[in-house]
Motif scaffolding. Structure first.
Motif, PDB file in Angstrom:
ATOM      1  N   PHE A 198      -8.035  14.890   5.383  1.00  0.00           N
ATOM      2  CA  PHE A 198      -7.911  13.874   6.430  1.00  0.00           C
ATOM      3  C   PHE A 198      -6.556  13.176   6.450  1.00  0.00           C
ATOM      4  CE2 PHE A 198     -12.314  13.792   4.655  1.00  0.00           C
ATOM      5  CZ  PHE A 198     -12.933  14.486   5.683  1.00  0.00           C
ATOM      6  N   GLN A 199      -5.620  13.617   5.591  1.00  0.00           N
ATOM      7  CA  GLN A 199      -4.313  12.956   5.446  1.00  0.00           C
ATOM      8  C   GLN A 199      -4.484  11.467   5.121  1.00  0.00           C
ATOM      9  OE1 GLN A 199      -4.777  14.978   8.561  1.00  0.00           O
ATOM     10  NE2 GLN A 199      -4.348  16.568   7.057  1.00  0.00           N
ATOM     11  N   ALA A 200      -5.558  11.152   4.405  1.00  0.00           N
ATOM     12  CA  ALA A 200      -5.849   9.762   4.044  1.00  0.00           C
ATOM     13  C   ALA A 200      -5.201   9.464   2.701  1.00  0.00           C
ATOM     14  CB  ALA A 200      -7.358   9.525   3.993  1.00  0.00           C
ATOM     15  N   GLY A 201      -3.885   9.260   2.718  1.00  0.00           N
ATOM     16  CA  GLY A 201      -3.139   9.078   1.483  1.00  0.00           C
ATOM     17  C   GLY A 201      -2.902   7.638   1.087  1.00  0.00           C
ATOM     18  N   GLY A 202      -3.397   6.675   1.856  1.00  0.00           N
ATOM     19  CA  GLY A 202      -3.160   5.274   1.552  1.00  0.00           C
ATOM     20  C   GLY A 202      -3.900   4.817   0.319  1.00  0.00           C
ATOM     21  N   TRP A 231       0.859  -1.175   0.000  1.00  0.00           N
ATOM     22  CA  TRP A 231       0.000   0.000   0.000  1.00  0.00           C
ATOM     23  C   TRP A 231       0.896   1.225   0.000  1.00  0.00           C
ATOM     24  CZ3 TRP A 231      -5.364   1.145   0.564  1.00  0.00           C
ATOM     25  CH2 TRP A 231      -6.183   0.020   0.372  1.00  0.00           C
ATOM     26  N   ALA A 237      -9.319  13.896   0.029  1.00  0.00           N
ATOM     27  CA  ALA A 237      -9.149  13.085   1.242  1.00  0.00           C
ATOM     28  C   ALA A 237      -7.761  13.297   1.844  1.00  0.00           C
ATOM     29  CB  ALA A 237      -9.366  11.609   0.909  1.00  0.00           C
ATOM     30  N   ILE A 238      -6.765  13.460   0.986  1.00  0.00           N
ATOM     31  CA  ILE A 238      -5.403  13.740   1.468  1.00  0.00           C
ATOM     32  C   ILE A 238      -5.348  15.114   2.106  1.00  0.00           C
ATOM     33  CG2 ILE A 238      -2.992  14.064   0.767  1.00  0.00           C
ATOM     34  CD1 ILE A 238      -3.565  12.087  -1.537  1.00  0.00           C
ATOM     35  N   LYS A 246      -9.876  11.505  -3.986  1.00  0.00           N
ATOM     36  CA  LYS A 246      -8.718  11.047  -3.223  1.00  0.00           C
ATOM     37  C   LYS A 246      -7.812  12.221  -2.869  1.00  0.00           C
ATOM     38  CE  LYS A 246      -6.191   7.976  -1.265  1.00  0.00           C
ATOM     39  NZ  LYS A 246      -6.668   7.272  -0.063  1.00  0.00           N
ATOM     40  N   THR A 267       1.484   5.512   0.146  1.00  0.00           N
ATOM     41  CA  THR A 267       0.989   6.685   0.851  1.00  0.00           C
ATOM     42  C   THR A 267       1.337   7.930   0.058  1.00  0.00           C
ATOM     43  OG1 THR A 267       1.269   5.607   3.012  1.00  0.00           O
ATOM     44  CG2 THR A 267       1.056   8.007   2.984  1.00  0.00           C
TER      45      THR A 267
END
Length: 314
Positions: free
Chosen positions: A93-97, A17, A89-90, A86, A19
């Protein structure tokens, strides 16, 4: 540490995965950057969806030009939807996965569709009496399928090019959305083949499209200047205005980004590259329906009818 590195060396690429970190150097400004990007994404989805609705429900818009426009609207929705959520989201929420499969599955067809639209203008102006005989619905459908198929076969080899590389555990992508070279740069071995393929694709697909579009417009100009009436000349050129605007909007940032990456070296900061790349996937889809809405009388009239009906029911 040795055991951990060995484990990463032997990890299946499909299990990795990644990031994404957004825009390096501008992390503190991510929230502010997200505001215009989110706004443009909403406008892009709403505008292109409205175009598709108008074209599909209005029989007078079932002409070659509008059918090609509906293809462009679909491509714009796809391009912005697979990247912008996406990206946001980064930023929020720092949701970079993201998984490897999700990161290499992107392909776009805008360039081929713009070429098809240029051909449509060429036939309409140079062969007006044969226009409907040349661009029949079956021909238009085949051109649309050919555009998507060509884009697929151009981008599909990228999956094999990144699969063949050896990875050593690095999984931080310095970008806000996935792209081929972003993953390739994480490899331990040479990525020259990946770079060469990227250049070849740019030269023999996008550049070829641009050359063919330029040729079509040269032929269009030659045909227009042979028209004796000045008013008729301006009317013929006016039908090409929206398409020319869309072409410039699409290709200008694309070529700037390409040449900046290849020849800009370290003179252009990384965050500038990535910020422009972000705008590239949201600005054209946002502006395209606005351009056609402003410059196309039939679309304007249909929009006014819908809003008039809405006010009547209210």
């Amino acid at each position: 540490m040795t055991t951990f590195s060995t484990t990463l060396n032997h990890t299946s690429l499909r299990d990795i995965w990644y990031t994404m970190i957004g825009i390096p150097g501008l992390e503190d400004a991510h929230i502010w950057i997200s505001i215009p990007i989110c706004s443009m994404y909403i406008v892009a989805i709403a505008g292109n969806a409205l175009l598709l609705f108008l074209i599909s429900t209005e029989w007078s818009l079932h002409e070659p030009m509008y059918l090609f426009l509906s293809m462009l609207a679909l491509a714009d929705i796809f391009l912005s939807t697979v990247t912008t959520p996406k990206m946001l989201a980064i930023f929020w929420f720092q949701a970079g996965g993201i998984s490897f499969a999700s990161c290499v599955s992107l392909f776009v067809a805008e360039s081929a569709i713009l070429l098809a639209m240029a051909f449509n203008r060429y036939v309409a102006i140079c062969y007006p009496l044969r226009y409907t005989n040349i661009l029949t619905p079956s021909v238009i459908i085949k051109m649309g399928i050919a555009s998507v198929t060509r884009s697929f076969f151009i981008c599909f080899p990228l999956i094999f090019l990144v699969y063949r590389l050896t990875y050593c555990g690095r999984n931080i992508i310095r970008h806000s959305y996935c792209e081929h070279m972003g993953i390739a740069r994480l490899a331990c071995d040479s990525i020259k083949v990946n770079i060469y393929y990227g250049v070849i694709v740019a030269l023999f697909s996008t550049c070829l499209d641009v050359v063919l579009i330029i040729i079509s417009y040269i032929l269009i100009l030659c045909a227009v200047f042979r028209i004796p009436s000045r008013e008729a000349q301006l009317k013929a050129l006016g039908t090409c205005g929206s398409h020319v605007c869309v072409i410039l909007l699409f290709y200008t940032p694309a070529f700037f980004s390409f040449f900046a990456h290849r020849f800009g070296g370290h003179s252009i900061p990384l965050h500038v590259h990535i910020l422009l790349a972000n705008l590239y996937v949201v600005v054209p889809p946002t502006v395209n329906p606005i351009i056609y809405g402003v410059k196309t009388k039939q679309i304007q009239e249909r929009v006014m009818q819908i809003f008039s009906l809405g006010k009547t029911f209210c």
